[in-house]
Motif scaffolding. Structure first.
Motif, short mmCIF file in Angstrom:
data_model
loop_
_atom_site.label_atom_id
_atom_site.label_comp_id
_atom_site.label_asym_id
_atom_site.label_seq_id
_atom_site.Cartn_x
_atom_site.Cartn_y
_atom_site.Cartn_z
N VAL A 133 0.86 -1.17 0.00
CA VAL A 133 0.00 0.00 0.00
C VAL A 133 0.90 1.22 0.00
O VAL A 133 1.60 1.49 0.98
CB VAL A 133 -0.94 0.01 1.22
N HIS A 134 0.92 1.95 -1.11
CA HIS A 134 1.77 3.14 -1.20
C HIS A 134 1.11 4.36 -0.55
O HIS A 134 1.78 5.18 0.07
CB HIS A 134 2.10 3.44 -2.66
N GLU A 135 -0.20 4.46 -0.70
CA GLU A 135 -0.97 5.54 -0.07
C GLU A 135 -2.19 4.91 0.59
O GLU A 135 -2.96 4.21 -0.08
CB GLU A 135 -1.42 6.57 -1.10
N PRO A 136 -2.42 5.14 1.90
CA PRO A 136 -3.55 4.52 2.58
C PRO A 136 -4.88 4.87 1.92
O PRO A 136 -5.06 5.97 1.38
CB PRO A 136 -3.47 5.12 3.99
N GLY A 137 -5.81 3.92 1.97
CA GLY A 137 -7.12 4.18 1.37
C GLY A 137 -8.00 2.95 1.35
O GLY A 137 -7.81 2.02 2.15
N ASP A 138 -8.96 2.96 0.42
CA ASP A 138 -9.89 1.84 0.31
C ASP A 138 -9.21 0.70 -0.43
O ASP A 138 -7.98 0.67 -0.57
CB ASP A 138 -11.18 2.28 -0.37
N VAL A 139 -9.99 -0.27 -0.91
CA VAL A 139 -9.38 -1.46 -1.50
C VAL A 139 -8.53 -1.13 -2.72
O VAL A 139 -7.61 -1.89 -3.06
CB VAL A 139 -10.46 -2.51 -1.85
N ASP A 140 -8.81 -0.02 -3.39
CA ASP A 140 -8.02 0.35 -4.56
C ASP A 140 -6.59 0.72 -4.19
O ASP A 140 -5.72 0.83 -5.08
CB ASP A 140 -8.68 1.53 -5.29
N ALA A 141 -6.31 0.92 -2.91
CA ALA A 141 -4.95 1.24 -2.48
C ALA A 141 -4.03 0.03 -2.54
O ALA A 141 -2.80 0.17 -2.49
CB ALA A 141 -4.98 1.80 -1.06
N LEU A 142 -4.59 -1.17 -2.63
CA LEU A 142 -3.79 -2.39 -2.68
C LEU A 142 -3.13 -2.54 -4.04
O LEU A 142 -3.81 -2.49 -5.07
CB LEU A 142 -4.67 -3.61 -2.39
N GLN A 143 -1.82 -2.73 -4.04
CA GLN A 143 -1.07 -2.84 -5.28
C GLN A 143 -0.25 -4.13 -5.28
O GLN A 143 0.50 -4.38 -4.34
CB GLN A 143 -0.12 -1.64 -5.44
N VAL A 144 -0.42 -4.92 -6.35
CA VAL A 144 0.43 -6.09 -6.54
C VAL A 144 1.66 -5.64 -7.32
O VAL A 144 1.54 -5.16 -8.45
CB VAL A 144 -0.31 -7.22 -7.27
N VAL A 145 2.83 -5.77 -6.72
CA VAL A 145 4.05 -5.19 -7.30
C VAL A 145 5.16 -6.24 -7.36
O VAL A 145 5.09 -7.29 -6.71
CB VAL A 145 4.54 -3.98 -6.47
N ASP A 146 6.19 -5.92 -8.11
CA ASP A 146 7.41 -6.70 -8.11
C ASP A 146 8.28 -6.16 -6.98
O ASP A 146 8.69 -4.99 -7.01
CB ASP A 146 8.12 -6.58 -9.46
N HIS A 147 8.54 -6.99 -5.97
CA HIS A 147 9.18 -6.54 -4.74
C HIS A 147 10.42 -7.41 -4.48
O HIS A 147 10.42 -8.61 -4.79
CB HIS A 147 8.20 -6.68 -3.58
N PRO A 148 11.48 -6.85 -3.93
CA PRO A 148 12.66 -7.67 -3.63
C PRO A 148 12.31 -8.84 -2.71
O PRO A 148 11.58 -8.68 -1.73
CB PRO A 148 13.61 -6.69 -2.93
N ALA A 149 12.84 -10.01 -3.04
CA ALA A 149 12.62 -11.18 -2.19
C ALA A 149 13.31 -10.97 -0.85
O ALA A 149 14.36 -10.34 -0.76
CB ALA A 149 13.15 -12.44 -2.87
N PRO A 150 12.72 -11.47 0.23
CA PRO A 150 13.33 -11.26 1.55
C PRO A 150 14.63 -12.03 1.71
O PRO A 150 14.81 -13.11 1.13
CB PRO A 150 12.26 -11.79 2.52
N GLU A 151 15.53 -11.48 2.48
CA GLU A 151 16.76 -12.15 2.86
C GLU A 151 16.67 -12.51 4.34
O GLU A 151 16.34 -11.66 5.17
CB GLU A 151 17.98 -11.26 2.60
N ILE A 152 16.94 -13.76 4.66
CA ILE A 152 16.78 -14.19 6.04
C ILE A 152 17.98 -13.73 6.88
O ILE A 152 19.12 -13.76 6.44
CB ILE A 152 16.60 -15.72 6.15
#
Length: 323
Positions: A6-25
Motif C-alpha cells: 500500500v503506497h498511499e492509505p485508502g480503500d481497496v483500490d490502495a492495494l497494489q500487486v508489485v514486483d518486490h525484492p525477495a526477503p533475505e533471512i
C-alpha cells in the motif's frame, strides 16, 4: 517476487500487486515459499493507515501464511528445508516468499493441506493467547464471543467447546447464527435484532470471559453482562476507541479488562504463544475436533476483492490468498 503493498492509505483500490525484492533471512530466521495467506481485519486497518508494521517489519501485508521452507539461517535447527509449515508473521504474508523468525514457525498439523492451513495460525494464536493464556477460560465457564462467524469467532467456538466451556456468540444474520450453532455454539444472538445483554439477562447467563472485537461501543454493555470475577479481553476496535467505563460496577464484580495486540509483542512472547498452540491446539486439529472454516480463496491479483469481502462482513470463517 510478487507482493502486495500500500503506497498511499485508502480503500481497496490502495492495494497494489508489485514486483518486490525477495526477503533475505537474518540470524534465527527461515525463508518460506508461501502457498496460502490469511486475510485479517488488521490488514484492512494497515491498508487504511491505522495499523503500521512494527519497527523493522516488512511493509508487505499479511499476518499469517502456510508454505514450504526453502532456506534456514545458520544456527536454526528447529525446522528444515522442505518442511511444510504454518507461520505467525509481523507482516509479509501477501507475497510469494516471507522471512519468519524460527520461533514463529510451526509444523503443518496432520490432516490438513497447505491451503486449508493458510488462515489457521493467526486465529489459533489469537484465541489461545487471549482466551486461555490471558483470560484463563476454564472448563464449565461461559465464553461470549463477539463476531462469532469470523475467523477468530469460528476458531474460538471450537476451541472453547473442546476445553469444556459453554459458548455464546453475537452475529449479524440468522444464517450466521445457524452456522455458529452447527459449529457448537450453545447460543447465537443476532445483534441486528436483539440486544445481547437483554438476551443474556433473560436466560440468566453471565459470561465469565468476553472476547471483544468491538471496543468502545460495547464497553458498558460488556461490563453489564459480565459475571462476578469475569474477564474481558479487547482485541479489536471496530466500534471506536473511547468509551465510558463504570469502574464502580467493574469493582463490584471484581472483574478485569485487558486490551491486547499480537503483532507488536516481543519475539519471545510470540514464540511462547506458537509453542502453546502446537501443544494444545494442533492435537485438536489432527483429531478433527477443530477445523479451519474457509469462506473463499482468491489469487493475489484479486486481493482487492478479498479485502472487500471483509469490508462487507459477508464472510463466515476465513478468506485466503494464494500467490
Amino acid at each position: 517476487m510478487r507482493a502486495v503493498l500500500v503506497h498511499e492509505p485508502g480503500d481497496v483500490d490502495a492495494l497494489q500487486v508489485v514486483d518486490h525484492p525477495a526477503p533475505e533471512i537474518a540470524e534465527g530466521e527461515v525463508l518460506v515459499d508461501v502457498r496460502a495467506a490469511g486475510v485479517n481485519r488488521a490488514d484492512l486497518l494497515q491498508r487504511r493507515g491505522f495499523y503500521d508494521p512494527p519497527p523493522g517489519a516488512t511493509p508487505v501485508l499479511g499476518l499469517e501464511a502456510s508454505g514450504v521452507v526453502s532456506a534456514v539461517a545458520a544456527g536454526v535447527d528447529s525446522v528444515a528445508v522442505g518442511e511444510e509449515v504454518v507461520c505467525l508473521l509481523g507482516g509479509g504474508g501477501y507475497a510469494e516468499q516471507v522471512a519468519v523468525p524460527a520461533g514463529q514457525v510451526a509444523p503443518l498439523p496432520d490432516g490438513l493441506d497447505l491451503l486449508e492451513a493458510g488462515g489457521l495460525m493467526e486465529t489459533a494464536a489469537t484465541v489461545w493467547s487471549n482466551v486461555f493464556m490471558t483470560a484463563r477460560l476454564c472448563e464449565g465457564e461461559t465464553l461470549l464471543v463477539h463476531g462469532g462467524a469470523s475467523g477468530i469467532g469460528t476458531t474460538a467456538i471450537q476451541l472453547a467447546k473442546a476445553f469444556g466451556a459453554r459458548v455464546v456468540v453475537t452475529v449479524g444474520s440468522e444464517e450466521k447464527a445457524a452456522f455458529c450453532r452447527d459449529l457448537g455454539a450453545d447460543l447465537a444472538i443476532n445483534y441486528r435484532e436483539q440486544d445481547f445483554v437483554d438476551v443474556l439477562t433473560e436466560q440468566r447467563i453471565r459470561p465469565d470471559v468476553i472476547l471483544d472485537i468491538i471496543g468502545a461501543k460495547y464497553l458498558p454493555r460488556n461490563v453489564a453482562a459480565l459475571a462476578t470475577g469475569g474477564r474481558i479481553v479487547v482485541i479489536g476496535l471496530q466500534g471506536g476507541i473511547k468509551g465510558e467505563l463504570d469502574l464502580g460496577r467493574l469493582l463490584a464484580k471484581r472483574a478485569s479488562i485487558t486490551a491486547t495486540s499480537l503483532r507488536a509483542r516481543p519475539l519471545q512472547e510470540k514464540a511462547e504463544i506458537v509453542a502453546g498452540v502446537v501443544e494444545h491446539v494442533w492435537p485438536l486439529v489432527t483429531s478433527g475436533r477443530l477445523r479451519p472454516i474457509i469462506h473463499d480463496t482468491f489469487g493475489l491479483d484479486d486481493v482487492r476483492a478479498a479485502h472487500q469481502v471483509l469490508e462487507d462482513s459477508s464472510h463466515t470463517g476465513k478468506v485466503l490468498l494464494t500467490p
